[in-house]
Scaffold this motif. Sequence first.
Motif, PDB file in Angstrom:
ATOM      1  N   ASP A 104       2.599  16.868 -13.188  1.00 24.36           N
ATOM      2  CA  ASP A 104       2.698  18.327 -13.038  1.00 24.36           C
ATOM      3  C   ASP A 104       3.844  18.858 -13.890  1.00 24.36           C
ATOM      4  O   ASP A 104       3.701  19.817 -14.631  1.00 24.36           O
ATOM      5  CB  ASP A 104       3.008  18.693 -11.567  1.00 24.36           C
ATOM      6  N   GLU A 105       4.994  18.133 -13.777  1.00 20.88           N
ATOM      7  CA  GLU A 105       6.160  18.567 -14.557  1.00 20.88           C
ATOM      8  C   GLU A 105       5.824  18.593 -16.037  1.00 20.88           C
ATOM      9  O   GLU A 105       6.160  19.505 -16.761  1.00 20.88           O
ATOM     10  CB  GLU A 105       7.333  17.598 -14.335  1.00 20.88           C
ATOM     11  N   HIS A 106       5.099  17.529 -16.447  1.00 19.08           N
ATOM     12  CA  HIS A 106       4.744  17.444 -17.863  1.00 19.08           C
ATOM     13  C   HIS A 106       3.884  18.618 -18.286  1.00 19.08           C
ATOM     14  O   HIS A 106       4.090  19.203 -19.339  1.00 19.08           O
ATOM     15  CB  HIS A 106       3.997  16.136 -18.142  1.00 19.08           C
ATOM     16  N   SER A 107       2.917  18.969 -17.386  1.00 16.05           N
ATOM     17  CA  SER A 107       2.028  20.048 -17.815  1.00 16.05           C
ATOM     18  C   SER A 107       2.808  21.371 -17.880  1.00 16.05           C
ATOM     19  O   SER A 107       2.572  22.174 -18.780  1.00 16.05           O
ATOM     20  CB  SER A 107       0.794  20.147 -16.915  1.00 16.05           C
ATOM     21  N   ASP A 108       3.788  21.534 -16.929  1.00 18.60           N
ATOM     22  CA  ASP A 108       4.614  22.744 -17.008  1.00 18.60           C
ATOM     23  C   ASP A 108       5.361  22.780 -18.328  1.00 18.60           C
ATOM     24  O   ASP A 108       5.386  23.784 -19.038  1.00 18.60           O
ATOM     25  CB  ASP A 108       5.668  22.754 -15.883  1.00 18.60           C
ATOM     26  N   ALA A 154       0.847  -1.201   0.000  1.00 13.97           N
ATOM     27  CA  ALA A 154       0.000   0.000   0.000  1.00 13.97           C
ATOM     28  C   ALA A 154       0.880   1.249   0.000  1.00 13.97           C
ATOM     29  O   ALA A 154       0.642   2.204  -0.746  1.00 13.97           O
ATOM     30  CB  ALA A 154      -0.922  -0.013   1.207  1.00 13.97           C
ATOM     31  N   GLN A 155       1.933   1.204   0.824  1.00 14.89           N
ATOM     32  CA  GLN A 155       2.858   2.339   0.918  1.00 14.89           C
ATOM     33  C   GLN A 155       3.508   2.612  -0.433  1.00 14.89           C
ATOM     34  O   GLN A 155       3.572   3.746  -0.909  1.00 14.89           O
ATOM     35  CB  GLN A 155       3.929   1.988   1.967  1.00 14.89           C
ATOM     36  N   ARG A 156       3.940   1.527  -1.054  1.00 19.84           N
ATOM     37  CA  ARG A 156       4.608   1.644  -2.345  1.00 19.84           C
ATOM     38  C   ARG A 156       3.669   2.244  -3.394  1.00 19.84           C
ATOM     39  O   ARG A 156       4.057   3.105  -4.176  1.00 19.84           O
ATOM     40  CB  ARG A 156       5.052   0.246  -2.784  1.00 19.84           C
ATOM     41  N   ALA A 163       1.900   6.733  -6.729  1.00 22.01           N
ATOM     42  CA  ALA A 163       0.833   7.644  -7.138  1.00 22.01           C
ATOM     43  C   ALA A 163       1.301   9.084  -6.957  1.00 22.01           C
ATOM     44  O   ALA A 163       1.092   9.938  -7.824  1.00 22.01           O
ATOM     45  CB  ALA A 163      -0.420   7.376  -6.315  1.00 22.01           C
ATOM     46  N   GLN A 164       1.986   9.356  -5.828  1.00 24.97           N
ATOM     47  CA  GLN A 164       2.459  10.722  -5.576  1.00 24.97           C
ATOM     48  C   GLN A 164       3.505  11.141  -6.590  1.00 24.97           C
ATOM     49  O   GLN A 164       3.444  12.227  -7.151  1.00 24.97           O
ATOM     50  CB  GLN A 164       3.034  10.832  -4.166  1.00 24.97           C
ATOM     51  N   SER A 165       4.449  10.227  -6.876  1.00 28.49           N
ATOM     52  CA  SER A 165       5.498  10.621  -7.837  1.00 28.49           C
ATOM     53  C   SER A 165       4.883  10.742  -9.227  1.00 28.49           C
ATOM     54  O   SER A 165       5.313  11.561 -10.035  1.00 28.49           O
ATOM     55  CB  SER A 165       6.670   9.652  -7.816  1.00 28.49           C
TER      56      SER A 165
END
Length: 356
Positions: free
Chosen positions: A347-351, A332-334, A339-341
């Motif tokens: 986000d980076e892609h949209s920038d 679950a942690q993994r 999901a967070q990364s």
Amino acid sequence: MAEIPDFLSEEECRLVVQLARLKGLTESQVSVPDSQEETADLLDLSPEEVFNLLDLNQDGQLQLQEILTHSSARDRFWLTPENLQEIYAGLKDDPDQDGLLSLGEFKRLSSKALWRFSPQLGGKRSQPVRNSRHTWLYQGEGAHHVLRALRKRVIRLTQLPPLLVELSEPLQVVRYEQGGHHYAHYDSGAVHPEAACTHSRLAANISTPFETSCRYITVLFYLNSVEEGGETTFPVADNRTYEEEALIQNDVDLLDTRKNCDKGNLRVKPTQGTAIFWYNHLSDGKGWVGELDEYSLHGDCILPRGTKWVANNWINIDPDYQRQARYQKLVAQRQQDEAQSGERNSDEHSDLHQDL
Ligand SMILES: O=C(O)CCC(=O)C(=O)O
Ligand SMILES: [Fe+2]
């Protein structure tokens, strides 16, 4: 064991076979390389000879270190992990508590335990214990909708928490051709505190010396019908008592599915779309997985002609409740980290997109 006709439609069976073909199948048998032939010839060994081989320092006693040395892959050809576990367990319950196994103690242990999981030990090693090809098909999120549907059906069938099924092995698709067979075996391993489960190894103590597959349930799908032979056999199903010694008597080796399938207690004829399922473990009486169920011994009878396709869904559960819980937490942690990364990356892609 329960049999469920029409668990899969004809169409679904065909599709699973097609997907397996596309993926490509590999030889299931771990064959003995030529360089190991000498080892193979040694297989008609007496307990004394096995003892001597294990007794690396030749002091006439087996100590823990000698057993652990043999848990390396190099020796897998003649001692299975289960053999080693039995010896190891014997060492731990050593009656005179000196932490060593003498030849006498070893013989008492090996008279019934040592050969139990190793039908190939007493026989001719040139004959494979399993003769088939197989591949694995992913069934997680994003998998082909038929494979997803199958997984959901298995969840309903077993009535287990969905997560347990979702975290289990992918679907194993197996093809047998003429002469194909699979000696009687257990799908799961003996429960032992020193044995880690392959699936939850991440959460196990690193120093655990043995590894075994922990398959609480087997769901086996027949993907085509077979006219003759190729039955799934359960040699000791419904026996009143289970006697390991009775498996090999008067030269009749019930584990040998090439020869003695007709003498087994229960046989299931492959019919397209049918699923059979059984528990490989007993309950521990407290609502969790207990000891390996010795009646779950099964194999595949020789196929005289044609082709047989089956698929296995194994439900992995660690008999050590805490270890299973730790494993699920780790997964679950993994997933959360991923999901967070993933979010960060998008986000980076949209920038980047805006910059462009
Ligand atoms: O093919 C069968 O009928 C049995 C297969 C099996 O036992 C296995 O793949 O573990
Ligand atoms: Fe099996």
